[in-house]
Motif scaffolding. Sequence first.
Motif, PDB file in Angstrom:
ATOM      1  N   SER A   1       0.832  -1.206   0.000  1.00 51.84           N
ATOM      2  CA  SER A   1       0.000   0.000   0.000  1.00 51.84           C
ATOM      3  C   SER A   1       0.865   1.254   0.000  1.00 51.84           C
ATOM      4  O   SER A   1       2.086   1.176  -0.003  1.00 51.84           O
ATOM      5  CB  SER A   1      -0.900  -0.013   1.235  1.00 51.84           C
TER       6      SER A   1
ATOM      7  N   GLY B   1       3.681  -1.459  -9.070  1.00 58.68           N
ATOM      8  CA  GLY B   1       3.832  -0.158  -9.726  1.00 58.68           C
ATOM      9  C   GLY B   1       3.775   0.981  -8.722  1.00 58.68           C
ATOM     10  O   GLY B   1       2.809   1.110  -7.966  1.00 58.68           O
ATOM     11  N   LEU B   2       4.819   1.800  -8.702  1.00 56.76           N
ATOM     12  CA  LEU B   2       4.836   2.940  -7.790  1.00 56.76           C
ATOM     13  C   LEU B   2       4.080   4.110  -8.422  1.00 56.76           C
ATOM     14  O   LEU B   2       4.061   4.253  -9.635  1.00 56.76           O
ATOM     15  CB  LEU B   2       6.279   3.367  -7.496  1.00 56.76           C
ATOM     16  N   LYS B   3       3.457   4.893  -7.554  1.00 65.91           N
ATOM     17  CA  LYS B   3       2.753   6.083  -8.038  1.00 65.91           C
ATOM     18  C   LYS B   3       3.744   7.246  -7.981  1.00 65.91           C
ATOM     19  O   LYS B   3       4.030   7.780  -6.908  1.00 65.91           O
ATOM     20  CB  LYS B   3       1.541   6.352  -7.148  1.00 65.91           C
TER      21      LYS B   3
ATOM     22  N   LYS C   1       7.874  -3.512  -8.669  1.00 62.26           N
ATOM     23  CA  LYS C   1       7.666  -3.276 -10.114  1.00 62.26           C
ATOM     24  C   LYS C   1       6.311  -3.831 -10.531  1.00 62.26           C
ATOM     25  O   LYS C   1       5.601  -3.237 -11.329  1.00 62.26           O
ATOM     26  CB  LYS C   1       8.774  -3.955 -10.927  1.00 62.26           C
TER      27      LYS C   1
ATOM     28  N   GLU D   1       4.898  11.029  -9.143  1.00 60.75           N
ATOM     29  CA  GLU D   1       4.300  12.275  -9.639  1.00 60.75           C
ATOM     30  C   GLU D   1       5.230  13.034 -10.567  1.00 60.75           C
ATOM     31  O   GLU D   1       4.818  13.942 -11.267  1.00 60.75           O
ATOM     32  CB  GLU D   1       3.881  13.143  -8.448  1.00 60.75           C
TER      33      GLU D   1
ATOM     34  N   VAL E   1       1.491   3.618  -4.330  1.00 64.13           N
ATOM     35  CA  VAL E   1       1.483   2.586  -5.381  1.00 64.13           C
ATOM     36  C   VAL E   1       0.270   2.836  -6.281  1.00 64.13           C
ATOM     37  O   VAL E   1      -0.661   3.538  -5.889  1.00 64.13           O
ATOM     38  CB  VAL E   1       1.421   1.147  -4.796  1.00 64.13           C
ATOM     39  N   LYS E   2       0.323   2.266  -7.488  1.00 66.90           N
ATOM     40  CA  LYS E   2      -0.763   2.516  -8.448  1.00 66.90           C
ATOM     41  C   LYS E   2      -2.105   2.039  -7.900  1.00 66.90           C
ATOM     42  O   LYS E   2      -3.115   2.698  -8.059  1.00 66.90           O
ATOM     43  CB  LYS E   2      -0.434   1.852  -9.780  1.00 66.90           C
ATOM     44  N   ALA E   3      -2.092   0.848  -7.268  1.00 72.18           N
ATOM     45  CA  ALA E   3      -3.301   0.347  -6.607  1.00 72.18           C
ATOM     46  C   ALA E   3      -2.857  -0.560  -5.479  1.00 72.18           C
ATOM     47  O   ALA E   3      -1.903  -1.323  -5.629  1.00 72.18           O
ATOM     48  CB  ALA E   3      -4.164  -0.414  -7.599  1.00 72.18           C
ATOM     49  N   LYS E   4      -3.554  -0.445  -4.327  1.00 72.45           N
ATOM     50  CA  LYS E   4      -3.288  -1.343  -3.190  1.00 72.45           C
ATOM     51  C   LYS E   4      -3.504  -2.771  -3.632  1.00 72.45           C
ATOM     52  O   LYS E   4      -4.509  -3.050  -4.295  1.00 72.45           O
ATOM     53  CB  LYS E   4      -4.328  -1.070  -2.106  1.00 72.45           C
TER      54      LYS E   4
ATOM     55  N   ASP F   1      10.903   9.041  -7.610  1.00 74.51           N
ATOM     56  CA  ASP F   1      11.281   7.707  -7.124  1.00 74.51           C
ATOM     57  C   ASP F   1      12.220   7.778  -5.914  1.00 74.51           C
ATOM     58  O   ASP F   1      12.021   7.113  -4.909  1.00 74.51           O
ATOM     59  CB  ASP F   1      11.877   6.844  -8.257  1.00 74.51           C
TER      60      ASP F   1
ATOM     61  N   ARG G   1       5.989   8.281   0.409  1.00 77.35           N
ATOM     62  CA  ARG G   1       6.597   9.381  -0.354  1.00 77.35           C
ATOM     63  C   ARG G   1       6.958  10.493   0.637  1.00 77.35           C
ATOM     64  O   ARG G   1       6.083  11.044   1.302  1.00 77.35           O
ATOM     65  CB  ARG G   1       5.590   9.907  -1.383  1.00 77.35           C
TER      66      ARG G   1
END
Length: 176
Positions: free
Chosen positions: A37, A91-93, A88, A95, A40-43, A100, A174
Motif C-alpha cells: 500500500s 507499480g509505484l505512483k 515493479k 508524480e 502505489v498505483k493500486a493497493k 522515485d 513518499r
Amino acid sequence: MRLPALLFSLALISLAPAAVFAQAPAIGTPSHSLRVSGAVKAKVELDLAALKRLTPHDSGPTTVVCASGATMGKADNYRGVLLTDVLKHVGLKLEGHKDDRRMVIVARATDGYVVTFSWSELFNTTIGKEVLVAWEKDGQPLDAKEGQLLLISGQDIKTGPRHVRWLDRIEVVRIP
Ligand SMILES: Nc1nc2c(c(=O)[nH]1)N[C@H]1C(S)=C(S)[C@@H](COP(=O)(O)O)O[C@H]1N2
Ligand SMILES: [Mo]
C-alpha cells in the motif's frame, strides 16, 4: 497483617511495574499474504500463489547475524522473489521523474516489527539484488515461528535486523 506479610506485599507491589515493562518478546501470527500500500498505483494483497507467479530467486547460503554479532543458526538458502520485483509488479505512483528517490519502503510484520529501505538502496545499489520476500528455507516451507513469509536482506553486514519474520505488509512512503 503481620509485618513479614506486609513487607512481602510491598515487595510484590514494587515489582509489579517491572513486570509490566519487561516486555515478553512479541510473537507474530503467521503471515500468508503480503499487502502492498501507500504510493502505489493500486493497493494489492499478494498471496503465496500470486508471489510465486513472479520470478523466483534463491538467496544462496545466508546466515542470520544479530546486531549483537551473535550468529543465529546455520547458513540457509531462502527461496522467494525480489522485493524490487514485487514493487515493479505493483507499480509505484510517481508524480514526477525525480519522485522515485523520495520513496521509503517500509516492511512490517504481524508482531509489529518494522524495518525500512530507501528506493535508491533497492533500485540503485546492489543491496536490492538480494532483498527477498521468501516462503521457503532449504526447500521447506517456512514454519509458523519463521512467519510462513519473511523478508531477508542478504547483503547487510548484520542480516538479523532486516530478517523480518511474519512479514505481512509493504508500505511505500513518499517523503514530502
Ligand atoms: N517479526 C520479527 N522479525 C524479527 C525480529 C522480531 O522481533 N520480529 N527480531 C530480529 C532479530 S533482532 C534477529 S537477530 C533475527 C533473529 O532471527 P531468528 O530468531 O529467526 O534466527 O530476527 C529478526 N527478525
Ligand atoms: Mo537481533
